[in-house]
Design a protein around this motif. Sequence first.
Motif, PDB file in Angstrom:
ATOM      1  N   TYR A  79      22.105 -16.090  36.472  1.00 33.98           N
ATOM      2  CA  TYR A  79      21.501 -16.501  37.744  1.00 33.98           C
ATOM      3  C   TYR A  79      22.417 -17.363  38.612  1.00 33.98           C
ATOM      4  O   TYR A  79      22.576 -17.103  39.810  1.00 33.98           O
ATOM      5  N   ALA A  80      23.022 -18.380  38.070  1.00 32.39           N
ATOM      6  CA  ALA A  80      23.867 -19.267  38.883  1.00 32.39           C
ATOM      7  C   ALA A  80      25.078 -18.534  39.442  1.00 32.39           C
ATOM      8  O   ALA A  80      25.555 -18.864  40.530  1.00 32.39           O
ATOM      9  N   ARG A  81      25.578 -17.545  38.733  1.00 32.19           N
ATOM     10  CA  ARG A  81      26.713 -16.762  39.249  1.00 32.19           C
ATOM     11  C   ARG A  81      26.284 -15.889  40.431  1.00 32.19           C
ATOM     12  O   ARG A  81      27.090 -15.586  41.309  1.00 32.19           O
ATOM     13  N   ILE A  82      25.024 -15.476  40.447  1.00 32.44           N
ATOM     14  CA  ILE A  82      24.516 -14.637  41.533  1.00 32.44           C
ATOM     15  C   ILE A  82      24.401 -15.453  42.827  1.00 32.44           C
ATOM     16  O   ILE A  82      24.704 -14.960  43.909  1.00 32.44           O
ATOM     17  N   ALA A  83      23.936 -16.685  42.709  1.00 36.48           N
ATOM     18  CA  ALA A  83      23.712 -17.535  43.884  1.00 36.48           C
ATOM     19  C   ALA A  83      24.367 -18.900  43.663  1.00 36.48           C
ATOM     20  O   ALA A  83      23.688 -19.918  43.544  1.00 36.48           O
ATOM     21  N   PRO A  84      25.699 -18.950  43.629  1.00 36.77           N
ATOM     22  CA  PRO A  84      26.390 -20.184  43.239  1.00 36.77           C
ATOM     23  C   PRO A  84      26.208 -21.354  44.196  1.00 36.77           C
ATOM     24  O   PRO A  84      26.397 -22.500  43.799  1.00 36.77           O
ATOM     25  N   ALA A  85      25.817 -21.114  45.434  1.00 42.08           N
ATOM     26  CA  ALA A  85      25.658 -22.201  46.398  1.00 42.08           C
ATOM     27  C   ALA A  85      24.247 -22.777  46.410  1.00 42.08           C
ATOM     28  O   ALA A  85      23.981 -23.717  47.148  1.00 42.08           O
ATOM     29  N   SER A  86      23.373 -22.242  45.591  1.00 47.66           N
ATOM     30  CA  SER A  86      21.981 -22.678  45.573  1.00 47.66           C
ATOM     31  C   SER A  86      21.742 -23.716  44.479  1.00 47.66           C
ATOM     32  O   SER A  86      21.972 -23.450  43.299  1.00 47.66           O
ATOM     33  N   ALA A  87      21.248 -24.875  44.870  1.00 51.41           N
ATOM     34  CA  ALA A  87      20.919 -25.912  43.883  1.00 51.41           C
ATOM     35  C   ALA A  87      19.869 -25.395  42.906  1.00 51.41           C
ATOM     36  O   ALA A  87      19.964 -25.625  41.701  1.00 51.41           O
ATOM     37  N   HIS A  88      18.885 -24.693  43.412  1.00 49.83           N
ATOM     38  CA  HIS A  88      17.812 -24.191  42.554  1.00 49.83           C
ATOM     39  C   HIS A  88      18.335 -23.147  41.561  1.00 49.83           C
ATOM     40  O   HIS A  88      17.975 -23.181  40.380  1.00 49.83           O
ATOM     41  N   HIS A  91      20.045 -24.889  38.807  1.00 51.41           N
ATOM     42  CA  HIS A  91      19.153 -25.638  37.913  1.00 51.41           C
ATOM     43  C   HIS A  91      18.337 -24.733  37.001  1.00 51.41           C
ATOM     44  O   HIS A  91      18.169 -25.037  35.811  1.00 51.41           O
ATOM     45  N   MET A  92      17.776 -23.653  37.525  1.00 48.37           N
ATOM     46  CA  MET A  92      16.809 -22.840  36.770  1.00 48.37           C
ATOM     47  C   MET A  92      17.305 -22.415  35.384  1.00 48.37           C
ATOM     48  O   MET A  92      16.516 -22.403  34.443  1.00 48.37           O
ATOM     49  N   PRO A  93      18.563 -22.067  35.207  1.00 49.19           N
ATOM     50  CA  PRO A  93      19.003 -21.699  33.859  1.00 49.19           C
ATOM     51  C   PRO A  93      18.748 -22.794  32.827  1.00 49.19           C
ATOM     52  O   PRO A  93      18.522 -22.504  31.652  1.00 49.19           O
ATOM     53  N   SER A  94      18.734 -24.038  33.270  1.00 49.04           N
ATOM     54  CA  SER A  94      18.541 -25.129  32.314  1.00 49.04           C
ATOM     55  C   SER A  94      17.143 -25.131  31.705  1.00 49.04           C
ATOM     56  O   SER A  94      16.936 -25.724  30.649  1.00 49.04           O
ATOM     57  N   HIS A  95      16.193 -24.464  32.339  1.00 46.79           N
ATOM     58  CA  HIS A  95      14.876 -24.339  31.712  1.00 46.79           C
ATOM     59  C   HIS A  95      15.014 -23.594  30.381  1.00 46.79           C
ATOM     60  O   HIS A  95      14.401 -23.971  29.384  1.00 46.79           O
ATOM     61  N   ILE A  96      15.825 -22.558  30.379  1.00 48.38           N
ATOM     62  CA  ILE A  96      16.067 -21.804  29.142  1.00 48.38           C
ATOM     63  C   ILE A  96      16.981 -22.589  28.218  1.00 48.38           C
ATOM     64  O   ILE A  96      16.715 -22.710  27.012  1.00 48.38           O
ATOM     65  N   PHE A  97      18.060 -23.153  28.759  1.00 50.74           N
ATOM     66  CA  PHE A  97      18.998 -23.910  27.919  1.00 50.74           C
ATOM     67  C   PHE A  97      18.292 -25.067  27.208  1.00 50.74           C
ATOM     68  O   PHE A  97      18.573 -25.348  26.040  1.00 50.74           O
ATOM     69  N   THR A  98      17.359 -25.713  27.893  1.00 50.98           N
ATOM     70  CA  THR A  98      16.605 -26.803  27.280  1.00 50.98           C
ATOM     71  C   THR A  98      15.722 -26.282  26.153  1.00 50.98           C
ATOM     72  O   THR A  98      15.643 -26.888  25.084  1.00 50.98           O
ATOM     73  N   ARG A  99      15.070 -25.165  26.384  1.00 48.98           N
ATOM     74  CA  ARG A  99      14.175 -24.585  25.366  1.00 48.98           C
ATOM     75  C   ARG A  99      14.922 -24.216  24.088  1.00 48.98           C
ATOM     76  O   ARG A  99      14.358 -24.291  23.002  1.00 48.98           O
ATOM     77  N   VAL A 100      16.183 -23.784  24.231  1.00 49.57           N
ATOM     78  CA  VAL A 100      16.938 -23.354  23.035  1.00 49.57           C
ATOM     79  C   VAL A 100      17.871 -24.441  22.519  1.00 49.57           C
ATOM     80  O   VAL A 100      18.570 -24.236  21.536  1.00 49.57           O
ATOM     81  N   GLY A 101      17.892 -25.593  23.175  1.00 45.58           N
ATOM     82  CA  GLY A 101      18.735 -26.700  22.720  1.00 45.58           C
ATOM     83  C   GLY A 101      20.206 -26.528  23.024  1.00 45.58           C
ATOM     84  O   GLY A 101      21.052 -27.097  22.349  1.00 45.58           O
ATOM     85  N   SER A 102      20.518 -25.780  24.065  1.00 49.27           N
ATOM     86  CA  SER A 102      21.910 -25.599  24.478  1.00 49.27           C
ATOM     87  C   SER A 102      22.239 -26.709  25.482  1.00 49.27           C
ATOM     88  O   SER A 102      22.269 -26.498  26.698  1.00 49.27           O
ATOM     89  N   TRP A 103      22.471 -27.898  24.937  1.00 51.00           N
ATOM     90  CA  TRP A 103      22.560 -29.098  25.754  1.00 51.00           C
ATOM     91  C   TRP A 103      23.732 -29.099  26.714  1.00 51.00           C
ATOM     92  O   TRP A 103      23.580 -29.515  27.872  1.00 51.00           O
ATOM     93  N   GLN A 104      24.901 -28.645  26.293  1.00 48.64           N
ATOM     94  CA  GLN A 104      26.051 -28.664  27.202  1.00 48.64           C
ATOM     95  C   GLN A 104      25.848 -27.702  28.359  1.00 48.64           C
ATOM     96  O   GLN A 104      26.197 -28.015  29.501  1.00 48.64           O
TER      97      GLN A 104
END
Length: 170
Positions: A79-88, A91-104
């Motif tokens: 997602y962030a690569r598709i819309a790199p200038a968008s703050a949202h 951020h949105m990928p971190s919803h998944i990263f948080t769920r799986v514990g991918s902290w970095q």
Amino acid sequence: AALQAAYPDDTEAAIFHALSLSITAAKTDRTFANQKKCGEILEPVLHRLPNHPGVAHYLIHCYDNPVLAESGLQAARTYARIAPASAHANHMPSHIFTRVGSWQESIDSNRRSAALAAAAEPESHNGEARDQRLHAMDYLEYAYLQSGQMKQAQAVLDQMNSLSPVSGLT
């Protein structure tokens, strides 16, 4: 569902159907039936249209729960690569990263998001950029704490506490 059935070749009808499933999912359904169906509809669309920002975004929403989060990693990393200038979008990928514990990955995602939102604040007259910034900082703080980076977590908290109010909002 009726719209998608009536127009089976219409990608946007499929996306709309999937989004409606995600939005109407019962909070008490621990089988995540709607979210699974949402993913079943959107996964092939993302494969066909890998640069469609809505599809990646909606997949993250479909999989934003502890049971299905692993299934959202491809969309999150796209997602962030598709819309790199968008703050949202950053951020949105971190919803998944948080769920799986991918902290970095969560830290990286939210640092980019917070920076983009901060840069947008001077032109944002409705407070949306500040909201985006604070939401990213909230997730950033959590990722730092979960990964034991206490000094960085304190720095985020200090930065949040030092933000001046957004002018023009009541």
